[in-house]
Motif scaffolding. Structure first.
Motif, PDB file in Angstrom:
ATOM      1  N   ASP A  18       0.868  -1.151  -0.095  1.00  8.92           N
ATOM      2  CA  ASP A  18      -0.065  -0.143   0.149  1.00  8.92           C
ATOM      3  C   ASP A  18       0.866   1.454   0.086  1.00  8.92           C
ATOM      4  O   ASP A  18       1.866   1.141   0.414  1.00  8.92           O
ATOM      5  N   LEU A  19       0.425   2.123  -0.642  1.00  6.43           N
ATOM      6  CA  LEU A  19       1.234   3.424  -0.555  1.00  6.43           C
ATOM      7  C   LEU A  19       1.646   3.978   0.652  1.00  6.43           C
ATOM      8  O   LEU A  19       2.694   4.476   0.733  1.00  6.43           O
ATOM      9  N   GLY A  20       0.756   3.999   1.631  1.00  5.92           N
ATOM     10  CA  GLY A  20       1.104   4.621   3.142  1.00  5.92           C
ATOM     11  C   GLY A  20       2.199   4.141   3.297  1.00  5.92           C
ATOM     12  O   GLY A  20       2.995   4.753   4.024  1.00  5.92           O
ATOM     13  N   THR A  21       2.261   2.892   3.647  1.00  2.40           N
ATOM     14  CA  THR A  21       3.361   2.165   4.440  1.00  2.40           C
ATOM     15  C   THR A  21       4.663   2.229   3.404  1.00  2.40           C
ATOM     16  O   THR A  21       5.802   2.535   4.018  1.00  2.40           O
ATOM     17  N   TYR A  22       4.474   2.359   2.366  1.00  5.86           N
ATOM     18  CA  TYR A  22       5.473   2.422   1.362  1.00  5.86           C
ATOM     19  C   TYR A  22       6.215   3.591   1.739  1.00  5.86           C
ATOM     20  O   TYR A  22       7.494   3.889   1.974  1.00  5.86           O
ATOM     21  N   LEU A  23       5.634   4.936   1.790  1.00  5.74           N
ATOM     22  CA  LEU A  23       6.071   6.263   1.667  1.00  5.74           C
ATOM     23  C   LEU A  23       6.816   6.048   3.198  1.00  5.74           C
ATOM     24  O   LEU A  23       7.820   6.858   3.314  1.00  5.74           O
ATOM     25  N   PHE A  24       5.777   5.724   4.042  1.00  4.64           N
ATOM     26  CA  PHE A  24       6.345   5.701   5.528  1.00  4.64           C
ATOM     27  C   PHE A  24       7.727   5.426   5.764  1.00  4.64           C
ATOM     28  O   PHE A  24       8.469   5.716   6.680  1.00  4.64           O
ATOM     29  N   MET A  25       8.001   3.983   4.966  1.00  3.58           N
ATOM     30  CA  MET A  25       9.283   3.547   5.316  1.00  3.58           C
ATOM     31  C   MET A  25      10.124   3.755   4.153  1.00  3.58           C
ATOM     32  O   MET A  25      11.204   3.015   4.099  1.00  3.58           O
ATOM     33  N   LYS A  26       9.896   4.541   3.381  1.00  6.69           N
ATOM     34  CA  LYS A  26      10.699   4.730   2.099  1.00  6.69           C
ATOM     35  C   LYS A  26      12.154   5.021   2.252  1.00  6.69           C
ATOM     36  O   LYS A  26      13.217   4.700   1.681  1.00  6.69           O
ATOM     37  N   ASP A  27      12.677   5.876   3.426  1.00  5.67           N
ATOM     38  CA  ASP A  27      13.871   6.131   3.955  1.00  5.67           C
ATOM     39  C   ASP A  27      14.563   5.003   4.393  1.00  5.67           C
ATOM     40  O   ASP A  27      15.654   4.835   4.714  1.00  5.67           O
ATOM     41  N   GLU A  28      13.703   3.764   4.816  1.00  7.43           N
ATOM     42  CA  GLU A  28      14.253   2.834   5.548  1.00  7.43           C
ATOM     43  C   GLU A  28      14.603   1.656   4.732  1.00  7.43           C
ATOM     44  O   GLU A  28      15.289   0.707   5.235  1.00  7.43           O
ATOM     45  N   VAL A  29      13.955   1.372   3.574  1.00 12.79           N
ATOM     46  CA  VAL A  29      14.053   0.203   2.713  1.00 12.79           C
ATOM     47  C   VAL A  29      14.408   0.785   1.316  1.00 12.79           C
ATOM     48  O   VAL A  29      14.124   1.784   0.762  1.00 12.79           O
ATOM     49  N   GLU A  30      15.393   0.093   0.892  1.00  9.85           N
ATOM     50  CA  GLU A  30      15.943   0.275  -0.296  1.00  9.85           C
ATOM     51  C   GLU A  30      15.070  -0.384  -1.525  1.00  9.85           C
ATOM     52  O   GLU A  30      15.383  -1.335  -2.296  1.00  9.85           O
ATOM     53  N   LEU A  31      14.106   0.462  -1.649  1.00  6.03           N
ATOM     54  CA  LEU A  31      12.981  -0.156  -2.958  1.00  6.03           C
ATOM     55  C   LEU A  31      12.491   1.036  -3.300  1.00  6.03           C
ATOM     56  O   LEU A  31      12.349   2.122  -2.875  1.00  6.03           O
ATOM     57  N   THR A  32      12.155   0.923  -4.620  1.00  2.00           N
ATOM     58  CA  THR A  32      11.885   1.977  -5.707  1.00  2.00           C
ATOM     59  C   THR A  32      10.114   1.627  -5.789  1.00  2.00           C
ATOM     60  O   THR A  32       9.826   0.526  -6.248  1.00  2.00           O
ATOM     61  N   GLY A  33       9.373   2.531  -5.825  1.00  2.00           N
ATOM     62  CA  GLY A  33       7.967   2.631  -6.387  1.00  2.00           C
ATOM     63  C   GLY A  33       8.105   2.422  -7.932  1.00  2.00           C
ATOM     64  O   GLY A  33       7.972   3.714  -8.501  1.00  2.00           O
ATOM     65  N   LEU A  34       8.052   1.289  -8.286  1.00  2.00           N
ATOM     66  CA  LEU A  34       7.938   1.495  -9.857  1.00  2.00           C
ATOM     67  C   LEU A  34       6.889   1.473 -10.696  1.00  2.00           C
ATOM     68  O   LEU A  34       6.866   1.814 -11.720  1.00  2.00           O
ATOM     69  N   TYR A  35       5.788   0.813 -10.075  1.00  2.00           N
ATOM     70  CA  TYR A  35       4.468   1.054 -10.672  1.00  2.00           C
ATOM     71  C   TYR A  35       3.369   1.629  -9.679  1.00  2.00           C
ATOM     72  O   TYR A  35       3.014   1.102  -8.890  1.00  2.00           O
ATOM     73  N   ASP A  36       3.569   3.008  -9.684  1.00  2.00           N
ATOM     74  CA  ASP A  36       2.810   3.768  -8.737  1.00  2.00           C
ATOM     75  C   ASP A  36       1.890   4.831  -9.568  1.00  2.00           C
ATOM     76  O   ASP A  36       2.464   6.128  -9.896  1.00  2.00           O
ATOM     77  N   ARG A  37       1.002   4.583 -10.124  1.00  2.00           N
ATOM     78  CA  ARG A  37      -0.066   5.669 -11.032  1.00  2.00           C
ATOM     79  C   ARG A  37      -1.313   5.238 -10.938  1.00  2.00           C
ATOM     80  O   ARG A  37      -1.772   4.192 -10.368  1.00  2.00           O
ATOM     81  N   PRO A  38      -2.234   6.018 -11.245  1.00  2.00           N
ATOM     82  CA  PRO A  38      -3.726   5.870 -11.261  1.00  2.00           C
ATOM     83  C   PRO A  38      -3.982   4.653 -12.025  1.00  2.00           C
ATOM     84  O   PRO A  38      -3.691   4.523 -13.148  1.00  2.00           O
TER      85      PRO A  38
END
Length: 273
Positions: free
Chosen positions: A185-205
């Motif tokens: 989910d977007l919320g958890t990904y953004l919240f943890m973005k600085d802690e995990v080395e992952l890129t949001g690759l498909y994140d669009r409407p």
């Protein structure tokens, strides 16, 4: 008379302090949203909230046994079944965001170039790129399985398909450690973005990636011990305009976009009992 008044006051205090048991998905917990919202509710009402953060399927199972007073989850089909079975009442959509396919920056399956979520899943499958699934009957897991099915794919027997059996935060951490793809989910990904080395690759409407959160009171007619008054009070609080604005503003300044968008009780995907 004084003794009666004192007894009444003590009983009122005890009732006000009776805790509300909220069974909910790990995503609203791991994203920090509940930590931002619930203290205000407790301060206003005197009702402490005991959060049971598990996958959506497990949250509904807990509530379905009467071991919670309310649920906040994100799987419309499971929510509809819960209502049909008479286990929940007063459904209301609280907020929404979207699901994201996250993965290594190198993007070996070229997910970032996919024109749709289904094409993204097909690219992962065709490349045999490692993918970590929640595997925990959560709302995110249900959506992931629906995407594979809609894409006409069955990943279970593939050696690159892994299951964490854990919540969203732990799954993101595992995916980052192993540098695999995952659905989040977007919320958890953004919240943890600085802690995990992952890129949001498909994140669009994309309609298939819509992620809405529904709240239900556990049916007090079915479970007489349910703290329905507190459950209805939290429902009203979460739908209040100022709290909905608080949901929209949560960490928006830090990330430049809302982790959650308010729904004011109106579902984007209808949940029919």
């Amino acid at each position: 008379m004084k003794r009666i008044l004192l007894l009444g006051l003590l009983m009122g205090t005890a009732l006000a302090a009776a805790p509300l048991r909220l069974a909910t998905t790990t995503s609203v917990n791991d994203s920090g949203l509940l930590d931002a919202l619930l203290p205000g509710f407790t301060q206003e009402t005197g009702i402490p909230v005991q959060v049971i953060a598990v996958g959506t399927g497990q949250a509904l199972a807990i509530a379905g046994r009467g071991d919670a007073d309310a649920v906040l989850v994100h799987a419309p089909d499971l929510e509809a079944r819960f209502l049909r079975e008479g286990k929940g009442v007063a459904h209301a959509c609280i907020a929404y965001n979207n699901f994201v396919i996250a993965g290594p920056a190198s993007d070996p399956a070229r997910v970032a170039g996919a024109a749709s979520a289904l094409e993204a899943m097909r690219r992962i499958y065709a490349a045999g790129a490692p993918f970590v699934s929640r595997g925990d009957n959560s709302g995110t897991y249900h959506r992931e399985r629906a995407l594979w099915k809609a894409a006409g794919l069955e990943p279970d027997d593939q050696p690159w398909y892994l299951e964490s059996g854990s919540g969203m935060g732990a799954t993101l951490a595992l995916a980052a450690e192993k540098q695999t793809y995952t659905l989040t989910d977007l919320g958890t990904y953004l919240f943890m973005k600085d802690e995990v080395e992952l890129t949001g690759l498909y994140d669009r409407p994309d309609p298939l990636m819509l992620n809405q959160y529904g709240y239900m009171v556990v049916n007090p007619e079915r479970f007489a011990h349910v703290n329905a008054e507190a459950a209805y009070a939290l429902r009203a609080y979460l739908l209040r305009p100022d709290v909905q604005q608080q949901i929209s503003a949560y960490l928006k300044d830090r990330y430049g976009r809302s982790l959650f968008n308010p729904l004011f009780g109106r579902c984007k995907v209808e949940v029919e009992p």
